[in-house]
Every structure is written in C-alpha cells, then in structure tokens.
Enzyme design. Structure first.
Site, PDB file in Angstrom:
ATOM      1  N   TYR A  86     -24.823 -18.195 -46.044  1.00 19.06           N
ATOM      2  CA  TYR A  86     -25.165 -19.315 -45.150  1.00 19.06           C
ATOM      3  C   TYR A  86     -24.276 -20.521 -45.446  1.00 19.06           C
ATOM      4  CZ  TYR A  86     -28.129 -23.128 -43.300  1.00 19.06           C
ATOM      5  OH  TYR A  86     -28.616 -24.236 -42.646  1.00 19.06           O
ATOM      6  N   LYS A 116     -21.483 -22.436 -43.100  1.00 20.18           N
ATOM      7  CA  LYS A 116     -21.622 -23.848 -42.723  1.00 20.18           C
ATOM      8  C   LYS A 116     -20.360 -24.630 -43.104  1.00 20.18           C
ATOM      9  CE  LYS A 116     -25.441 -23.913 -40.580  1.00 20.18           C
ATOM     10  NZ  LYS A 116     -25.492 -24.324 -39.173  1.00 20.18           N
ATOM     11  N   GLY A 120     -36.525 -22.768 -32.445  1.00 23.31           N
ATOM     12  CA  GLY A 120     -36.632 -22.889 -33.893  1.00 23.31           C
ATOM     13  C   GLY A 120     -37.265 -24.192 -34.340  1.00 23.31           C
ATOM     14  N   ASN A 138     -28.246 -14.816 -26.284  1.00 24.96           N
ATOM     15  CA  ASN A 138     -27.759 -14.465 -27.610  1.00 24.96           C
ATOM     16  C   ASN A 138     -26.384 -15.119 -27.721  1.00 24.96           C
ATOM     17  OD1 ASN A 138     -26.564 -13.287 -29.846  1.00 24.96           O
ATOM     18  ND2 ASN A 138     -27.517 -11.293 -29.487  1.00 24.96           N
ATOM     19  N   ASP A 165     -32.618 -19.385 -26.233  1.00 27.92           N
ATOM     20  CA  ASP A 165     -32.813 -18.743 -27.536  1.00 27.92           C
ATOM     21  C   ASP A 165     -32.627 -17.243 -27.310  1.00 27.92           C
ATOM     22  OD1 ASP A 165     -34.375 -19.947 -30.311  1.00 27.92           O
ATOM     23  OD2 ASP A 165     -34.254 -17.760 -30.105  1.00 27.92           O
ATOM     24  N   GLY A 210     -30.767 -21.832 -29.646  1.00 25.52           N
ATOM     25  CA  GLY A 210     -31.736 -21.702 -30.749  1.00 25.52           C
ATOM     26  C   GLY A 210     -32.884 -22.690 -30.613  1.00 25.52           C
TER      27      GLY A 210
HETATM   28  N1  LIG Z   1     -34.493 -26.560 -40.866  1.00 23.23           N
HETATM   29  C1  LIG Z   1     -33.778 -26.979 -41.892  1.00 23.23           C
HETATM   30  O1  LIG Z   1     -34.331 -27.333 -42.945  1.00 23.23           O
HETATM   31  C2  LIG Z   1     -32.272 -27.044 -41.790  1.00 23.23           C
HETATM   32  C3  LIG Z   1     -31.560 -27.585 -42.863  1.00 23.23           C
HETATM   33  C4  LIG Z   1     -30.176 -27.633 -42.789  1.00 23.23           C
HETATM   34  C5  LIG Z   1     -29.520 -27.215 -41.647  1.00 23.23           C
HETATM   35  N2  LIG Z   1     -30.231 -26.696 -40.609  1.00 23.23           N
HETATM   36  C6  LIG Z   1     -29.471 -26.234 -39.427  1.00 23.23           C
HETATM   37  O2  LIG Z   1     -30.064 -26.679 -38.223  1.00 23.23           O
HETATM   38  C7  LIG Z   1     -29.910 -25.695 -37.199  1.00 23.23           C
HETATM   39  C8  LIG Z   1     -31.259 -25.319 -36.636  1.00 23.23           C
HETATM   40  O3  LIG Z   1     -32.063 -24.877 -37.694  1.00 23.23           O
HETATM   41  P1  LIG Z   1     -33.616 -24.533 -37.547  1.00 23.23           P
HETATM   42  O4  LIG Z   1     -34.258 -24.964 -38.788  1.00 23.23           O
HETATM   43  O5  LIG Z   1     -34.139 -24.981 -36.247  1.00 23.23           O
HETATM   44  O6  LIG Z   1     -33.518 -22.935 -37.611  1.00 23.23           O
HETATM   45  P2  LIG Z   1     -34.631 -21.861 -37.147  1.00 23.23           P
HETATM   46  O7  LIG Z   1     -34.337 -20.623 -37.932  1.00 23.23           O
HETATM   47  O8  LIG Z   1     -35.976 -22.442 -37.179  1.00 23.23           O
HETATM   48  O9  LIG Z   1     -34.211 -21.639 -35.627  1.00 23.23           O
HETATM   49  C9  LIG Z   1     -33.015 -20.995 -35.254  1.00 23.23           C
HETATM   50  C10 LIG Z   1     -33.228 -20.377 -33.884  1.00 23.23           C
HETATM   51  O10 LIG Z   1     -32.045 -19.646 -33.575  1.00 23.23           O
HETATM   52  C11 LIG Z   1     -32.452 -18.475 -32.896  1.00 23.23           C
HETATM   53  N3  LIG Z   1     -31.412 -17.464 -33.019  1.00 23.23           N
HETATM   54  C12 LIG Z   1     -31.160 -16.640 -34.059  1.00 23.23           C
HETATM   55  N4  LIG Z   1     -30.149 -15.807 -33.759  1.00 23.23           N
HETATM   56  C13 LIG Z   1     -29.740 -16.136 -32.506  1.00 23.23           C
HETATM   57  C14 LIG Z   1     -28.735 -15.642 -31.641  1.00 23.23           C
HETATM   58  N5  LIG Z   1     -27.934 -14.618 -31.995  1.00 23.23           N
HETATM   59  N6  LIG Z   1     -28.591 -16.224 -30.426  1.00 23.23           N
HETATM   60  C15 LIG Z   1     -29.399 -17.228 -30.042  1.00 23.23           C
HETATM   61  N7  LIG Z   1     -30.401 -17.717 -30.821  1.00 23.23           N
HETATM   62  C16 LIG Z   1     -30.552 -17.185 -32.037  1.00 23.23           C
HETATM   63  C17 LIG Z   1     -33.753 -18.048 -33.540  1.00 23.23           C
HETATM   64  O11 LIG Z   1     -34.509 -17.231 -32.675  1.00 23.23           O
HETATM   65  C18 LIG Z   1     -34.414 -19.395 -33.830  1.00 23.23           C
HETATM   66  O12 LIG Z   1     -35.302 -19.776 -32.808  1.00 23.23           O
HETATM   67  C19 LIG Z   1     -29.165 -24.526 -37.861  1.00 23.23           C
HETATM   68  O13 LIG Z   1     -27.784 -24.651 -37.627  1.00 23.23           O
HETATM   69  C20 LIG Z   1     -29.449 -24.725 -39.325  1.00 23.23           C
HETATM   70  O14 LIG Z   1     -28.439 -24.161 -40.122  1.00 23.23           O
HETATM   71  C21 LIG Z   1     -31.597 -26.597 -40.658  1.00 23.23           C
END
Ligand SMILES: NC(=O)c1ccc[n+]([C@@H]2O[C@H](COP(=O)([O-])OP(=O)(O)OC[C@H]3O[C@@H](n4cnc5c(N)ncnc54)[C@H](O)[C@@H]3O)[C@@H](O)[C@H]2O)c1
Length: 316
Positions: free
Chosen positions: A141, A145, A11, A51, A34, A8
């Site tokens: 979600y 988690k 992201g 994936n 990703d 991922g």
């Molecule tokens: N950003 C926040 O505010 C926040 C807060 C709490 C927890 N988190 C956690 O941090 C982690 C990263 O979050 P983020 O904000 O970067 O999320 P994001 O949504 O910005 O990025 C997630 C990435 O995962 C990729 N993805 C989705 N489905 C996929 C799959 N099947 N296989 C491979 N890749 C896939 C997407 O293309 C995306 O680039 C996650 O576990 C999220 O739950 C984030």
C-alpha cells in the site's frame, strides 16, 4: 459549473465526502461510483458502477456526465493490501493511471487523489515527520501511495493537469466502517466500547499514530481542492495532521464516559505496519500554502464520536 465524479464513493471517506460535496455544489452535480453493484441507498444517487481498472467504462461515465473534477478514492488500504498485494498494486496503480489518462484525454479540469502517511517507512523520522523526508515504505500500500504521488506530480509537470492530494493519517468516523487499514482499531474501539464495554486491540498499548476526525478531513480536502492552483508549491504530497494518540490514551479518554470499559492488547501483523509509520506529522506546508488548521482534538473527537455513534447504534 462543477460536475464531480467520486470513485470508491461507498468507502469510509467517500460516503461522507459525497454528502459534503452535494451540500456544497448541488445534489445532481455529484456522480458517485464504486465497484459495488446494486446500490440502493439514495444518498449516493446518481450512482454508476465502475471498476477503476476498466478505463473504457471510466471514459464513458466522464463523457456521459460532462465530468470536470474527479475525487479518486477507490483504493485497497494497508492491511487489506498486505493480504492481497497484487490486487493492491493493480487497483492503486493501474486505477490511478487510468484516472489520470482519462483526465488528460478528456480534459478533466481537476483530480483529487489521496495519499497516506503509509508513504513513510522505518527510516523516516517518526516524530513531527517532515513533508520532504525519507520515503521508503515497506508495505505494498505504502509503495503504491509513494509511486502514486510521483505519478500525479508527473501529470502536473508534463501535461499541466491540476492534480492535488493529501497524505491522510488514520481517519475516525461513525458513518461508514473503515475498509482494511492499520488504524481501523481507532474506529472499532468506539463500536465495541458502546456495544460490549470491552475491546481487544490489535496494536500494543503504547503504539502512537497520527489520526484525524472525519469532519476535519472532509473540510481540509475541500479546502485544498478550492485553493487557487497557482498558490501551491506542492500538489500531491501534503502532510496533514490532526491528533496523535496511543491506543492506551484513546482507551483512557473513552473510559471517562464509559467507566466500566476494559481493553486488552493482542497485537497481530498490523503491529509491524504501525511500527513503520510516524507518531506525529509536521503539516506546516498545508497551513502555509492553503491555510489548513485542525479543529478536533482527542477530547472533542471522543465526545462527538460517542454521542453520534450511540445514537446511530440505538436507531439500528
Ligand atoms: N481511511 C483512512 O484512514 C485513510 C488514510 C489514509 C489514506 N486514505 C486514502 O483515502 C482514499 C479513500 O480511502 P477510504 O478509507 O475511503 O477507503 P475504503 O476502503 O473505505 O473505500 C475504498 C472504496 O473503493 C472501492 N473499490 C475497491 N476496489 C475498487 C475498484 N477496483 N474500482 C472501484 N472501486 C473500488 C471499495 O469498494 C470501497 O468502497 C484511499 O485512496 C486511501 O488510500 C484513507
């Protein structure tokens, strides 16, 4: 030598974490991945399309690059998860299970797996929320988690794998847009303040949530990853606090720099999610066990966001 795979990676967190990991451990030692194909941005090279539901492909990549550490960031976030709960369950649970199983089968040394303040629910104390407390999330979600934390801890206990994770609050950054969370407003507000001098917020004015500026989140994540495993009493459920503010408070802070900025409030389905989450977080265990200390408060973060985002938008 560390060889790190980031899932991922395109992201919000991955795009900044990748840069920090490359700086620290060397460009060629960080393999990003990703689900997206045809990635042309060289900042992410070497890049593998993955994936996380495809366990065989994950194994192939881990073997091909002799991966020793996985930062598992691929997930479906809170608001996106409420729109597509089945996908959220699959990616967040099966994806995580695949990562843990590949780690076990191929002796990957360390897994970093983020959790979230979304593990908490309406029955949880909302102020200074303790790390060990009522965990009854109401979103898909949040429940993935919460179950994910337990699954990670199972792999620590049962198989002796080094798995660790932080419960991130809402993250604020200017490099990559957030991917469908309930705290996305706190990033959008900066874009709209600079571009349009106005913003319609999808949460109510007095909604207060725990947030953190991305440089703190990246520094904390690497700090936890580098802590001697034997020093940790907890592993996958660390509370992690930055700064808590309401929508009105961040708007007032932005107004100090953009006096004509106007905000109005039209709450949508995300209000219910926000109402079930804490207002502030007790992260004393992160401080005690691995020395966590936040650097950015609301004022310092707002200044830095406006400076950097203005430059970025001007260059575009
Ligand atoms: N950003 C926040 O505010 C926040 C807060 C709490 C927890 N988190 C956690 O941090 C982690 C990263 O979050 P983020 O904000 O970067 O999320 P994001 O949504 O910005 O990025 C997630 C990435 O995962 C990729 N993805 C989705 N489905 C996929 C799959 N099947 N296989 C491979 N890749 C896939 C997407 O293309 C995306 O680039 C996650 O576990 C999220 O739950 C984030």
């Amino acid at each position: 030598m560390k060889k790190i795979l980031v899932t991922g990676a395109l992201g919000q967190i991955g795009s900044e974490l990748t840069a920090a990991l490359k700086k620290k451990y060397g460009e060629k030692n960080i393999i990003t991945s990703d689900v997206k194909t045809d990635v042309t941005n060289e900042e992410f090279f070497p890049y593998e399309t993955l994936n996380v539901l495809d366990k065989a492909r994950l194994s192939e990549i881990v073997k091909k690059h002799d991966i020793t550490i996985i930062y598992h960031l691929a997930a479906i976030l809170s608001a996106a998860g409420e729109k597509n709960p089945n996908l959220c369950w699959d990616v967040n649970m099966t994806g995580l299970h695949n990562v843990l199983e590949v780690a076990r089968e191929l002796s990957v040394k360390q897994i970093i797996c983020p959790s979230s303040i979304a593990v908490f629910g309406p029955e949880t104390p909302r102020d200074n929320t303790p790390q060990e407390t009522v965990i009854l999330p109401k979103t898909m979600y949040g429940l993935t988690k919460a179950a994910g934390e337990l699954l990670c801890e199972y792999y620590v206990d049962k198989f002796g794998i080094d798995v660790r994770g932080i419960r991130y609050p809402g993250l604020i950054s200017y490099k990559t847009l957030p991917g469908g969370g309930t705290t996305d407003y706190a990033v959008e507000i900066f874009y709209e303040a600079i571009k349009k001098k106005s913003y319609t917020c999808f949460l109510e004015a007095d909604t207060t949530l725990p947030m953190m500026y991305m440089p703190d989140a990246i520094r904390g994540t690497i700090q936890l990853a580098e802590t001697d495993f034997s020093k940790l009493q907890n592993h996958c459920n660390f509370n992690f606090a930055g700064v808590s503010f309401s929508c009105a408070e961040i708007a007032a802070e932005i107004k100090k720099y953009i006096p004509e900025f106007k905000i109005d409030y039209v709450p949508d389905f995300r209000q219910k999610i926000a109402n079930s989450w804490p207002r502030s977080i007790d992260d004393s265990q992160a401080s005690k066990q691995w020395g966590w200390q936040v650097e950015y408060d609301l004022e310092k973060m707002t200044q830095d966001m406006l400076d950097n985002l203005s430059k970025k938008l001007a260059n575009n």
